[in-house]
Design an enzyme around this catalytic site. Structure first.
Site, PDB file in Angstrom:
ATOM      1  N   GLY A 240       0.822  -1.200   0.000  1.00 26.91           N
ATOM      2  CA  GLY A 240       0.000   0.000   0.000  1.00 26.91           C
ATOM      3  C   GLY A 240       0.857   1.251   0.000  1.00 26.91           C
ATOM      4  N   SER A 241       0.342   2.276   0.642  1.00 30.30           N
ATOM      5  CA  SER A 241       1.022   3.574   0.590  1.00 30.30           C
ATOM      6  C   SER A 241       2.197   3.623   1.558  1.00 30.30           C
ATOM      7  CB  SER A 241       0.042   4.683   0.959  1.00 30.30           C
ATOM      8  OG  SER A 241      -0.257   4.620   2.346  1.00 30.30           O
ATOM      9  N   GLY A 244       0.905   4.492   5.002  1.00 20.37           N
ATOM     10  CA  GLY A 244       0.296   3.340   5.656  1.00 20.37           C
ATOM     11  C   GLY A 244       1.335   2.356   6.160  1.00 20.37           C
ATOM     12  N   GLY A 245       2.300   2.066   5.311  1.00 21.28           N
ATOM     13  CA  GLY A 245       3.349   1.128   5.694  1.00 21.28           C
ATOM     14  C   GLY A 245       4.165   1.638   6.861  1.00 21.28           C
ATOM     15  N   GLU A 264       5.369  -3.243   1.269  1.00 24.36           N
ATOM     16  CA  GLU A 264       5.776  -2.790  -0.048  1.00 24.36           C
ATOM     17  C   GLU A 264       5.064  -1.468  -0.258  1.00 24.36           C
ATOM     18  OE1 GLU A 264       4.383  -4.648  -3.789  1.00 24.36           O
ATOM     19  OE2 GLU A 264       4.841  -2.516  -4.003  1.00 24.36           O
ATOM     20  N   CYS A 301       2.658  -0.905  -8.818  1.00 25.56           N
ATOM     21  CA  CYS A 301       3.830  -0.517  -8.008  1.00 25.56           C
ATOM     22  C   CYS A 301       5.060  -0.363  -8.882  1.00 25.56           C
ATOM     23  CB  CYS A 301       4.142  -1.579  -6.970  1.00 25.56           C
ATOM     24  SG  CYS A 301       2.698  -2.286  -6.198  1.00 25.56           S
TER      25      CYS A 301
END
Lengths: 523, 523
Positions: A240-241, A244-245, A264, A301
Site C-alpha cells: 500500500g502507501s 500506511g506502511g 511494499e 507498483c
C-alpha cells in the site's frame, strides 16, 4: 453467489460490531449493496487468539498437507466462477480480461507454493554429524526453518485478487505454516468475502483448525493498529502507501516484542535510456514506455514514473514521441475516488514546480485519470525532493541529464526502488557497467530492454527493494523466495531420532535436499 | 608487541579526538597503560564514508579473494603470538587456556567462512530461463544475493576474541562483502587494537581498499548512537546487554532509512529436568549443571540460569546436590567491575524476593563472583516478572513445578531464549513431545542431555532466538548461516551475459550450486 457483508472469524461468518460501509463502483459511480461492518477490537482479538491456537498444529502439518491446502484454495477460487469476476469488476473498475488474468495469476501462485513445499529445500535443512572423538566432542546438530507465527496480511487495492485475500502474502505465509489474519481492503469487500469463503471452504475440506484464517472487514486505520499490536501476531505483510506502511512499522517497532514488517510501499521505477539505445530505438522505446505507463491506468507498483536520458535532439524527439503515444489513451476509471484524487493532486503539484514542463496531460472527469508526462533537468530533480515522490497512476517525469556522469549522479541520489530499467545496445555496455553498481544498491530488480510492469511469479523474481520501496530490502513479496519472510531457524542438538521432525531424521524420509556435513544432497 | 592506544581509520592509526580512558586489569585491580581516546563524530563519519566508498569494490571482489582475505586475517592473528593472549588475560581476567581456545575458535571461524565462500551456495543463485513462446512471454530472470552495505559491529565484553574485533559478526560481514566499522569494547581496548592491526595488515596484503575496516575506540553510548545513525551504515551487529541492544534498535528504527539490527541481548536458557531423567541421573545432572553454570564465571549468553523440575524428593535431592556441587568452586574475577556489581545486585534482588530461597551463595570479594543458587515455586515464578530477568554470571534459579502441565505453562510464559535444554530418558519422550512445540516457538536451539554453554561454530548452529534473546529471531550470529544477515536479493531480467556477474552466467563459470528452472544442481 450471495454476498452477505460479513467478516469471517473461526470459520464462521460474523457481522462486524462497528460502523457500516458500502463498496463503491468507481465506473458507474454508485454504491454497491450489501452493507459491510467494521470489526471491533474484541473481534480482532478473537481472530488473533484463534490463529495462535491453530499455529502449532498448522505449522506441523506435513508439507504435502499444506500443498494440498493451497491447491484446494485455488480450486475453490476457480469454483467461485464468474460471480467473482463480476463483483471484482464492479468494485474496482478493472476490465474483465485483466481480472480473469489476475485470477489465473492468483491460482498459479498458490500452485507454485504447493510445488515448492513438495520440493522441500525451502526448509534449509542442515545436519552436522556428531564428532565424538574430537576434543571437545562435537554434538549432533540439525537445523530446519520453522514458521514464524500468525501473520497479519493487509490486502492491496490495486490487485483485488493477486495481492489481496488469497494473494502472494497469504500463499507464502500458509506455505510456511503461518495462520493468516487478513485485513480486507475496504475498496473491494465483496470480492474479499468471496475469496475468503473459498479459503474457509479449503480449511474445512482439508480438516485444518478454523483459526488458520480470518477475514477482518472495515474502514479506517484502527483495525490495522490493533491487529499489528496484538501479541499473537508475529509478522506483517502489507502492500500500500508509504504512509500506511510507515504507520504499521511504527506500531510493530513499539510493541513489547517488536516484529518484522514486510511492507511494499512506494517506487518510481527509473528507466535509463542509454545513448545508443535512444539513438537506434527511440521511437519504439517511446511507444513501449507509453504502453507500460498507461497499463491498468498506471496503478502498478512497478509503473515507470521516471525516465532519464542525455539531453539533446534525440531525447527531445523521445519526449515528443512519448507524449504523442500517450495522447490517444483515453482517461480511465481509477480504483477508488481517493486514488483518483491523489493522482490529480500529484500531477498538479508536479505541473506547478519551477522548471518542470508539462508535455502531455490527458483530460479526465471525476474518478478517472489521464496520462501525464513532464520533463525537467537533472539539476532541478536533484534540488527538488518533491519530484522524487511516487504519483500512483499514469504519470511520469522525464529527466534531461547533461551526460552519463550526471545520470549516474541522479541514480546515486534516488531512494530505494522496486526496479530500475536499462534501455541499452551493445555499445552502451560500458555505460551500463558504470551504472550497475549504483542500481544494485538501490533496487530489487534490474531489467534490460523491457518495462518494469509485469512481475513474473517465479523462483528468481525479486519484488522488493531498499527502503522506502519496501520496509525490508532483504525480502521479496512475489515469487517463491517470499516464503522466507515467514520462517526462522531452529537448531536441535543431540535430539533422539524419535523426537526429530521427519525432515531432520537420519534416513531423509521426505527425500528432500539437505546440507549434510556441509554437502548439499538428497541424503 | 607495542600497544599504542590508537583507533584505526582508513588503514591509519589515529588518536581519538575525545577523552582518554585506560584499560583495567580486573584480576590485579590496576589500570593498564597506555591511554586510549574516544573518537569524535567527525572520526566516526570519516570511517563510515570510507566504508561506503570501499563498498562497491569490496562486494564485487571474487569469493576466492574474500576467502583469502579471511584466511589472511586468521594468519595475522596467529602471528600476533603470545602478546595477544597476554594482553587479553590482563584486560579480561580470563585464564590463558580459555583465551588460547578462543583464539583457535576465532581463527577457525574465519576459515569456515572462507570455505563457505568457495562452496558458493550462500549466493542462493536462481535462474528461470526465458519462455519466449509462452503468452505472455516469460523473461529470463536471475537472482543472486548481494552484500547489504557497510555494517557497524559492536564487540562483546565476554569473548574478547571470538565475539570481538575479528569475531563472528565481522567474519560473516566480510564474507558477505560488507565493510565493517567496528566499535571496540572499552573493557579490552588493547586486545582490540592488536586484532585490528591484524585485520588492517590483511586488508593491505590483499590489496583491498582501506575503508573495508575501521576500529573505533571509546567509552560511553555516544559512539554507538552516532555510528548507527550514520546514513552509510546498512546493518548492525551487536552482542551485549538488553538495554544496550534496545537503544541501538531505537536509533536504527528512527533513521530516515531504517536498517536491520542483529542484537544478541539476554537469555536465561531454561533446563527442563524430565521426571525419568531426574530419577535416573539426578546426581550426574546436578554435577554437569554446576560445571556449566560456573564455567567462565558464568559469563556466557548461554549460561543455564533456570532449571525446572517436578517438586518432590528427587527434585529436592537435586537441589541439595547442585548446591553442594557449586560450593567448592571458588569465587572468581569477572570481566569488569560493572559486570561484577550488576551480578551482586542481581543476586541480591533474587535473594530478597518473597518465596525465593537461597540454596547456595559462594562468598566473593570486590570484582569477583561466587556461584549462587535459588529455588522457588512455579506459581511464584509466574507472578514475579523480576525472576525472569537474566543475571549475567554464575547464578541460577530452580523452579519446582507441581506437574508436567505446570512445567509446560512456565515454558509458555517465558520470553524468547537462545536455548532450551531437555534432560530426558526414553520414558520421558511423551513429556518432551508435549513441550517441544512450545520450546520451538521460544528458542533458537533445543538441546537434549547436554548443557547450553559451548556453542559449536557449524552449519547447523543457531545462536539466536525470539526477542528479547535477540532483536531478530530470524537470524543466527554463530555458524555459517550468520552470513545471511548481511545479504539481500537482486533479480536481473533479460540481462546480457556480458553484464552479468560470473555467478549468474550461463556456463556457471564458478561451478557453484544454483537453482536452474527450479532444480538445484551445479549447472
Amino acid at each position: 453467489m450471495m454476498i452477505s457483508g460479513l467478516a469471517n472469524i473461526g470459520g464462521l461468518e460474523v457481522k462486524g460490531n462497528g460502523s457500516a460501509f458500502l463498496a463503491f463502483d468507481p465506473d458507474q459511480q454508485v454504491s454497491l449493496e450489501p452493507a459491510f461492518f467494521t470489526v471491533d477490537a474484541q473481534q480482532i482479538d478473537e481472530a488473533c487468539q484463534l490463529a495462535s491456537a491453530a499455529f502449532d498444529h498448522f505449522r506441523e502439518t506435513t508439507d504435502e498437507q499444506r500443498a494440498v491446502f493451497l491447491e484446494t484454495i485455488a480450486e475453490e477460487i476457480v469454483a467461485l466462477g464468474d460471480s467473482l469476476i463480476q463483483r471484482a469488476m464492479a468494485e474496482t473498475g478493472l476490465p474483465r480480461l485483466r481480472l480473469e488474468g489476475e485470477r489465473g495469476r492468483t491460482v498459479n501462485q498458490l500452485k507454485l507454493f504447493a510445488e515448492l513445499l513438495r520440493e522441500g529445500s525451502w526448509r534449509d535443512v542442515r545436519i552436522d554429524s556428531a564428532l565424538p572423538e574430537r576434543s571437545p566432542p562435537r554434538p549432533d546438530l540439525r537445523l530446519r526453518m520453522i514458521a514464524l507465527g500468525p501473520v497479519a496480511v493487509f490486502a492491496a487495492s490495486n490487485f483485488p485478487l493477486a495481492f489481496s485475500v488469497a494473494g502472494g502474502d497469504t500463499a507464502s505465509a500458509f506455505a510456511a505454516g503461518c495462520p493468516v489474519v487478513l485485513k480486507a481492503h475496504s475498496a473491494h469487500p465483496g470480492t474479499s468475502e468471496l475469496v475468503a469463503r473459498a479459503i474457509v471452504q479449503a480449511v474445512s475440506r482439508c480438516q485444518l483448525p478454523a483459526g488458520v484464517f480470518a477475514l477482518l472487514t472495515g474502514t479506517g486505520n484502527g483495525i490495522g493498529q490493533t491487529l499489528v499490536a496484538h501479541p499473537a501476531i508475529q509478522a506483517v505483510g502489507f502492500t500500500g502507501s508509504r504512509q500506511g506502511g510507515m504507520a504499521l512499522m511504527a506500531v510493530a517497532a513499539s510493541r513489547a516484542q517488536p516484529i518484522p514488517v514486510y511492507a511494499e510501499m512506494s517506487s518510481i521505477n527509473p528507466v535509463f535510456l542509454l545513448p545508443h539505445a535512444l539513438a537506434q530505438r527511440g521511437t519504439a522505446i517511446a511507444q513501449g514506455f507509453a504502453t507500460s505507463l498507461t497499463m491498468g491506468v498506471g496503478q502498478f507498483c512497478t509503473n515507470p514514473g521516471l525516465v532519464l536520458g542525455i539531453q539533446g535532439s534525440e531525447f527531445e524527439r523521445f519526449a515528443v514521441e512519448a507524449a504523442a503515444a500517450l495522447a490517444p489513451t483515453p482517461a480511465a476509471t481509477m480504483l477508488t475516488a481517493g486514488i483518483a484524487n491523489s493522482y490529480q493532486a500529484g500531477v498538479q503539484t508536479l505541473a506547478q514546480q519551477t522548471d518542470v514542463k508539462t508535455l502531455a496531460h490527458v483530460a479526465a472527469s471525476t474518478g478517472k485519470a489521464g496520462a501525464a508526462l513532464f520533463v525537467t533537468s537533472a539539476k532541478t530533480f536533484l534540488t527538488q525532493r518533491v519530484l522524487h515522490n511516487e504519483i500512483f497512476g499514469p504519470a511520469a517525469l522525464l529527466i534531461a541529464c547533461e551526460d552519463l556522469a550526471e545520470m549516474r549522479q541522479i541514480a546515486e541520489k534516488l531512494e530505494g526502488q522496486l526496479t530500475a530499467t536499462l534501455q541499452l545496445e551493445e555499445e552502451d555496455y560500458a555505460a551500463a557497467q558504470d551504472l550497475l553498481p549504483v542500481l544494485e544498491r538501490k533496487v530489487g530488480r534490474i531489467l534490460v530492454n523491457g518495462f518494469p510492469t509485469g512481475v513474473e511469479v517465479a523462483s528468481a523474481m525479486v519484488h522488493g527493494g531498499p527502503f522506502p520501496a519496501t520496509s525490508d530490502g532483504r525480502s521479496t513479496s512475489v515469487g517463491t523466495a517470499a516464503i522466507q519472510r515467514f520462517l526462522r531457524p531452529v537448531s536441535y542438538q543431540n535430539m533422539p531420532q524419535a523426537l526429530l521432525a521427519p525432515a531432520l531424521r537420519d534416513k531423509n524420509p521426505l527425500g528432500i535436499w539437505r546440507r549434510f556435513d556441509n554437502v548439499l544432497g538428497k541424503v
